[in-house]
Design an enzyme around this catalytic site. Structure first.
Site, PDB file in Angstrom:
ATOM      1  N   ILE A 128       0.836  -1.199   0.000  1.00  0.00           N
ATOM      2  CA  ILE A 128       0.000   0.000   0.000  1.00  0.00           C
ATOM      3  C   ILE A 128       0.868   1.245   0.000  1.00  0.00           C
ATOM      4  O   ILE A 128       2.024   1.218   0.404  1.00  0.00           O
ATOM      5  CB  ILE A 128      -0.989   0.007   1.177  1.00  0.00           C
ATOM      6  N   GLU A 129       0.296   2.348  -0.450  1.00  0.00           N
ATOM      7  CA  GLU A 129       1.101   3.533  -0.749  1.00  0.00           C
ATOM      8  C   GLU A 129       1.748   4.156   0.480  1.00  0.00           C
ATOM      9  O   GLU A 129       2.794   4.792   0.384  1.00  0.00           O
ATOM     10  CB  GLU A 129       0.264   4.578  -1.484  1.00  0.00           C
ATOM     11  N   GLN A 130       1.154   3.985   1.650  1.00  0.00           N
ATOM     12  CA  GLN A 130       1.760   4.554   2.851  1.00  0.00           C
ATOM     13  C   GLN A 130       3.054   3.821   3.211  1.00  0.00           C
ATOM     14  O   GLN A 130       3.863   4.348   3.966  1.00  0.00           O
ATOM     15  CB  GLN A 130       0.776   4.507   4.024  1.00  0.00           C
TER      16      GLN A 130
END
Length: 523
Positions: A327-329
Site C-alpha cells: 500500500i502507498e503509505q
C-alpha cells in the site's frame, strides 16, 4: 542548546510567504499539535501570511484530527499542493480547507502523491524538476486541468508538456520548501527520529533533506524524548543533523481514533481469527469476485473502498498468505486495514518509505492493483477524484494516478448504479428498485484514469460491478460475465444507455459468490 521547544515557539520561526511541507496521511503520522499552534499563532498575530503548503498525502481528516483545517484561514494560506484532502460523508460539515478550495480563496492543486514525493527528491538534488509520464491524458495533464482545482490555480500553472526524443513528458518545475513539519515517535536530544509506534514512515526523510539542502527549518513532532546515544542507530529513520526543533505531544494518536495498536506498528502479530470477516452483502460479493483475479505468489496493490475488503476475503478462504499486499503509505505484506485505519496494515512484513513505494508503483513492478471507481465512461475513462456537487466526498487522486500509470493489470470495483435497492436471493441478485443514475456515463466529470492510454499501452482492465464483469476493449466496455438474476438487455445495456455491450460468449458469475459460506477460492 536543547532542540526541544513548545509548539508555539517552533511555529514562531515560520516566516511570511514561505513554502511548508507536511508529512502526514490523514490521521496517520499527522503532526496535529504543530499545525494547531500555527493556526493559533495566525489568529493571535496575523502571521505568518501567504504560505504555500505541500501535502503528498492528506494532513488530517474529518473525524477528530483537524490537520490542514487548523491553517485553512484567509491570509495564512494562499496556495496548497496536495495529493489528497480530508474527506468524509455528506452528513458531516464541509472541512474548512474544502471551503477555501471551492470558494476560490486559495490556489489549490491536486497533484499525484508520488509526483509530490518526486518533487522533494529532485529539489533536494537540485535537479530541474520532475520529468514523468505519470498523469498523461488525465486531469494532471495541461491538456486537461493541469492539476488545478479552481480558477486561482488555473491562473498559475505548475505542470507543462514537453517533447523529448519523440516522446511526450510532463514537467513539474521545482518548488523549494522552506519548512518541513514531520512526525515520529521518539527523538533523542540531538534530533534523531525513530518511528517505533508509527504505522508508516511516509516521506519525512525526503522532506527533511529537501528543506535542509536549501537552508530551511525542520520541525519534528514526537511522543517522547530520550537521551542522545540511547537509540539504536538502525532504528533512526531521520538523523538528527536534519532536524532543528522538536515538539513533544505525549497524546499524539497513532491514527484516527487509535491511540496505539501494536499490530499496526509491527510490535506484535495479530492472530488471523482476530480480523472481522464482512457479512454477506453486495459489497462482499464484489470483493469476492475481485479476489478471483488473484494468483498465488502475486504482489498486489490495494485502494480504498470495496477493494479494501479483498484481504479479508482471502482470510475467510484460508488464503491469507498467498498474496503480498503493498500500500502507498509503505506497509508491505500482512493485512491492510479498513475504515479509519486505512493506510495501515497489521502483521506487515516490512515498511518501505512512501517515496520508494511510489517508485515501485510508478514503474509497474507489482502484478495487479485493486481500486474503486466513482464513475466510468464509454471510453473507459475512470473518475475517482472529483464530485463537483459534493467535493469533499472524495479525497482527490492520492496515489491513484501513480499506481495506474504503468500497472500491468487493474481491477476496478464499484456499483453499476447509484442508490439501487438490491437483494441477494437463492437464484441470484435481484434489482428491487432501480438506482437514481448509472455510474457508467457518457463522459466522466474528471479523467483520473485514461482509457485511451490504457489501450495504447496494453493494460489489462477489469471492471467489476454488481451486474456484470466488464473489460475495456477496442470496442469499448464489454460485459463478459453476468450476475445471476440480472437481465442483460434491460439491466446492463439499457441501464447504461447502450454504453456497455454484451459479449457473445458471456458467462454467468459463480453462484458461490452469493452464498453465506466460504466460496472455496483456490489461488
Amino acid at each position: 542548546m536543547s532542540k526541544v521547544v513548545p509548539a508555539a515557539e517552533a511555529v514562531a520561526r515560520i516566516e511570511d510567504g514561505q513554502v511548508v511541507t507536511v508529512s502526514s496521511s490523514s490521521g496517520l503520522g499527522c503532526p496535529d499539535l504543530v499545525l494547531k499552534a500555527l493556526g493559533e499563532r495566525f489568529d493571535a498575530t496575523g502571521h505568518p501570511q501567504g504560505l504555500t503548503t505541500l501535502h503528498p498525502i492528506a494532513a488530517g481528516d474529518m473525524y477528530g484530527i483537524k490537520g490542514i483545517d487548523h491553517i485553512a484561514k484567509d491570509g495564512l494560506l494562499s496556495r496548497i499542493l496536495a495529493g489528497s484532502y480530508p474527506s468524509g460523508p455528506s452528513s458531516l460539515e464541509m472541512p474548512e480547507i474544502w471551503k477555501m478550495v471551492t470558494e476560490n480563496r486559495a490556489a489549490a492543486y491536486n497533484v499525484p502523491s508520488g509526483i509530490l514525493f518526486d518533487m522533494h527528491r529532485d529539489v533536494a538534488a537540485r535537479r530541474p524538476g520532475v520529468l514523468t509520464k505519470v498523469g498523461l491524458d488525465t486531469f494532471v495533464d495541461p491538456i486537461r486541468e493541469g492539476c488545478a482545482m479552481n480558477a486561482r490555480a488555473a491562473e498559475d500553472p505548475i505542470v507543462f508538456r514537453h517533447e523529448m526524443a519523440g516522446e511526450t513528458w510532463l514537467h513539474f518545475p521545482n518548488l523549494v520548501p522552506d519548512v518541513a513539519i514531520l512526525r515520529a515517535t521518539t527523538a533523542d536530544e540531538h534530533g534523531n527520529l525513530t518511528y517505533e509506534h508509527e504505522g508508516a514512515y511516509l516521506g519525512g526523510l525526503e522532506q527533511a533533506i529537501a528543506v535542509r539542502n536549501h537552508g530551511g527549518l525542520v520541525i519534528a513532532q514526537v511522543k517522547r524524548v530520550t537521551a542522545r546515544g540511547s537509540l539504536n542507530p538502525h532504528d533512526v529513520r531521520v538523523p538528527g543533523h536534519l532536524v532543528d526543533l522538536i515538539v513533544i505531544d505525549p497524546d499524539q494518536k497513532q491514527t484516527t481514533e487509535t491511540l496505539h495498536d501494536p499490530a499496526i506498528s509491527g510490535e506484535i502479530m495479530r492472530p488471523l481469527d482476530g480480523f472481522t470477516i464482512p457479512e454477506l452483502s453486495v459489497e462482499k460479493v464484489l470483493a469476492r469476485r475481485a479476489a478471483m483475479e488473484l494468483k498465488a505468489g502475486q504482489t498486489a496493490n490495494l485502494g480504498f473502498g470495496i477493494s479494501a475488503q479483498v484481504p479479508r476475503i482471502l482470510i475467510e478462504e484460508g488464503q491469507a498468505q498467498a498474496v503480498t499486499w503493498a500500500i502507498e503509505q509503505g506497509a508491505v505484506g500482512g493485512v491492510p486495514l479498513t475504515g479509519f485505519a486505512f493506510g495501515c496494515a497489521s502483521n506487515a512484513d516490512g515498511y518501505v518509505p512512501s517515496p520508494q513505494q511510489f517508485t515501485y508503483f510508478q514503474g509497474g513492478g507489482f502484478d495487479v492493483s485493486f481500486l474503486s471507481f466513482l464513475e466510468v465512461d464509454a471510453a473507459g475513462n475512470v473518475n475517482v477524484s472529483k464530485l463537483a456537487k459534493k467535493p469533499y466526498l472524495t479525497a482527490g487522486c492520492g496515489g491513484f494516478v501513480d499506481i495506474v500509470s504503468h500497472a500491468r493489470k487493474i481491477v476496478f470495483s464499484g456499483y453499476f448504479e447509484a442508490g439501487a435497492k438490491l437483494e441477494i436471493t437463492d437464484e441470484g441478485l435481484t434489482i428491487a428498485e432501480p438506482g437514481k443514475f448509472t455510474k457508467i456515463v457518457e463522459q466522466v466529470e474528471q479523467v483520473t484514469f485514461s482509457g485511451k492510454r490504457a489501450l495504447e499501452t496494453g493494460q489489462d482492465i477489469v471492471i467489476i460491478t454488481e451486474r456484470c464483469v466488464m473489460r475495456l476493449t477496442e470496442r469499448g466496455l464489454v460485459a463478459y460475465e453476468i450476475m445471476p438474476g440480472i437481465e442483460p438487455a434491460r439491466d446492463i445495456v439499457a441501464a447504461s444507455g447502450g454504453r456497455v455491450q454484451i459479449a457473445e460468449n458471456a458467462t454467468l458469475m459463480p453462484m458461490a459468490l452469493l452464498r453465506d459460506e466460504p466460496m472455496g477460492l483456490k489461488l
